[in-house]
Design an enzyme around this catalytic site. Sequence first.
Site, mmCIF file in Angstrom:
data_model
loop_
_atom_site.group_PDB
_atom_site.id
_atom_site.type_symbol
_atom_site.label_atom_id
_atom_site.label_comp_id
_atom_site.label_asym_id
_atom_site.label_seq_id
_atom_site.Cartn_x
_atom_site.Cartn_y
_atom_site.Cartn_z
ATOM 1 N N ASP A 132 12.213 60.638 -40.804
ATOM 2 C CA ASP A 132 11.833 59.611 -41.778
ATOM 3 C C ASP A 132 12.174 60.131 -43.164
ATOM 4 O OD1 ASP A 132 10.660 57.312 -42.850
ATOM 5 O OD2 ASP A 132 8.911 57.432 -41.541
ATOM 6 N N HIS A 140 16.872 56.225 -49.932
ATOM 7 C CA HIS A 140 15.475 56.308 -49.468
ATOM 8 C C HIS A 140 15.365 56.936 -48.083
ATOM 9 C CE1 HIS A 140 13.508 53.756 -52.626
ATOM 10 N NE2 HIS A 140 14.777 53.528 -52.869
HETATM 11 P P1 ADP Z 1 9.675 52.183 -43.821
HETATM 12 O O1 ADP Z 1 10.180 52.139 -45.230
HETATM 13 O O2 ADP Z 1 10.585 52.845 -42.844
HETATM 14 O O3 ADP Z 1 9.227 50.846 -43.321
HETATM 15 P P2 ADP Z 1 7.276 53.518 -44.874
HETATM 16 O O4 ADP Z 1 6.138 54.139 -44.162
HETATM 17 O O5 ADP Z 1 7.872 54.363 -45.924
HETATM 18 O O6 ADP Z 1 8.351 53.107 -43.777
HETATM 19 O O7 ADP Z 1 6.834 52.152 -45.555
HETATM 20 C C1 ADP Z 1 6.257 51.116 -44.788
HETATM 21 C C2 ADP Z 1 5.546 50.158 -45.731
HETATM 22 O O8 ADP Z 1 5.251 48.966 -44.990
HETATM 23 C C3 ADP Z 1 4.214 50.725 -46.224
HETATM 24 O O9 ADP Z 1 4.038 50.372 -47.572
HETATM 25 C C4 ADP Z 1 3.177 50.037 -45.324
HETATM 26 O O10 ADP Z 1 1.925 49.806 -45.947
HETATM 27 C C5 ADP Z 1 3.856 48.713 -45.027
HETATM 28 N N1 ADP Z 1 3.430 48.211 -43.705
HETATM 29 C C6 ADP Z 1 3.495 48.847 -42.529
HETATM 30 N N2 ADP Z 1 2.965 48.096 -41.535
HETATM 31 C C7 ADP Z 1 2.536 46.971 -42.114
HETATM 32 C C8 ADP Z 1 1.886 45.803 -41.628
HETATM 33 N N3 ADP Z 1 1.557 45.653 -40.330
HETATM 34 N N4 ADP Z 1 1.585 44.847 -42.512
HETATM 35 C C9 ADP Z 1 1.921 44.982 -43.818
HETATM 36 N N5 ADP Z 1 2.531 46.054 -44.335
HETATM 37 C C10 ADP Z 1 2.850 47.044 -43.491
HETATM 38 O O1 F6P Z 2 12.891 52.710 -46.230
HETATM 39 C C1 F6P Z 2 14.027 52.345 -45.556
HETATM 40 C C2 F6P Z 2 14.189 50.843 -45.457
HETATM 41 O O2 F6P Z 2 15.383 50.509 -44.815
HETATM 42 C C3 F6P Z 2 14.194 50.147 -46.799
HETATM 43 O O3 F6P Z 2 15.438 50.111 -47.430
HETATM 44 C C4 F6P Z 2 13.692 48.804 -46.374
HETATM 45 O O4 F6P Z 2 13.113 48.053 -47.406
HETATM 46 C C5 F6P Z 2 12.638 49.144 -45.321
HETATM 47 O O5 F6P Z 2 13.136 50.278 -44.686
HETATM 48 C C6 F6P Z 2 12.353 47.997 -44.357
HETATM 49 O O6 F6P Z 2 13.512 47.623 -43.630
HETATM 50 P P1 F6P Z 2 14.170 46.186 -43.699
HETATM 51 O O7 F6P Z 2 14.509 45.897 -45.117
HETATM 52 O O8 F6P Z 2 15.353 46.271 -42.798
HETATM 53 O O9 F6P Z 2 13.128 45.221 -43.171
#
Ligand code: ADP
Ligand code: F6P
Length: 503
Positions: A371, A162
Amino acid sequence: MRQSSLVVVANRLPLDDNAAPDGACEWRRSPGGLTSALHAILEQTPATWVGWAGGTGRAPILPDLGSLQIRPVALSEAELRGYYEGFANSTLWPLYHDAVEPPVFHRDWWETYQSVNHRFAQATAEVAEPGAAVWVQDYHLSLVPQYLRDLRPDLLIGFFLHVPFPPPELFMQLPRRVELLRGMLGADLVGFQRPQAAHNVAQLAAKLLAAQATDDQITLPDARVVRTGAFPVSIDVAEMQSLARRPAVVSRARQLRHDLGEPRRVLLSVDRLDYTKGIEHRLTAYSELLRDGRIKVRDTVVVQVAVPSRERVDSYRSLRDRIEGEVGRINGEYGRVGEAAIHYLNQPFDRAELAALYRTADVMVVTPLRDGMNLVAKEFVAAREDVAGALVLSEFAGAADELQHAFLVNPHDVDGLKETLLCAMRADPADLRARMGAMREHLRGHDIIAWARAYLTALDDSGRLADRLPASGAAGPKSRGVAAKARAVASRSRSVARRRPPA
Ligand code: ADP
Ligand code: F6P
């Protein structure tokens, strides 16, 4: 536990063991893009999910989620530190994200990473029926494909990363680079977010493993063939669209705008509090625009949602301190009584509140330094039923390959970022409508089910795996029902508290 013909293996389960206010254990939807993406598809597909439930000690007994059987893997406190906080999130995570923070290498973390990966592989081998397909997810579990092949040569094994896969010159820094690459290439199909990642792996396989490699196929010295390719992940578009059109969400968005003081423009960012997300560069850009009088606090309001993440890891703790110091400085210097320059929200929100925030934004600012994909950018587009709003998007997010009608920006270039923000704020509404319409059109054909279908068809072109998936656009409504059954609300409050270092 029954055996399944499809097994998904990911570090996190879709459920996280939160404590209810009365101290009792309750299960909630886990945070993060990976689990929300996969959960949306799998709860309607007969399968087993092998993963960690978020705590330490004995593995809990968990209920099925619809047709999805849950197989928890236990981690001790020492394993959590060495495997998850150590090798996965202090070595691989920074290395795979352009080393924007220096990766840390510790030999004992590698030992723990191997033994935990082996435990995941064993748990998977137990629940996979003969000839089953296994889909291993992400950098935490890079060694699982080869371990699993050794344990169960009858299985069809897929691996999906991912996060980005780094250029060879960065990957070559990794002390255990050969073992890690071999582990991943234990799969029959290795999927990435972007084509460049497959190219990087091909170069490394040729150099480190003496393989014959192209960008879509690697032939190892023992003649086994591993296929590779790009499969950009997506979101449950139907869920976000139907949430965003709910009357309660529409009126909540109106209320939010009112509470923000009815500004001319709302700029919104939603990130995990992670150094890859470019939050500091963004704050510098806002601060300079305010300093130079190019935006005014009373007509341009900034909302930064920054949910805490991996809080026991040093680099995350110091990032939080730096960001909170800078937000305090900017508010102290430019805010007034009743008029904050930056509304900084360090909390988890449920999906409906996120949808309302997305609807409130005039400019969504998504500027990670690197990202894998960035699902927030896609969620914003899906939420904009009104076909309005501007998306400022980093070129270094995987989403930039698809959302070409965003205002694309190099987030390292603070001057460029300032100009792009101004350009998005001043854009003609007809131009914004055309851009948003094109991005929404793209997402309609590329939702999470389309992603899973493309990957599983590539893994097994007989169609036996992809045929189990619901039709595109069908994930949303049922997903909410099962989530409710598991009392699954998007929240990381308790698990965050658990990961926080003792005071
Ligand atoms: P990562 O996987 O690095 O966390 P992404 O943008 O791909 O980044 O995914 C983040 C996910 O977490 C999204 O589905 C988003 O809606 C969720 N998210 C981000 N901030 C919040 C928050 N404050 N509360 C709930 N969900 C959140
Ligand atoms: O999208 C990358 C990632 O590391 C996922 O594998 C993971 O679910 C998400 O970010 C949030 O990170 P963590 O599982 O460390 O809270």
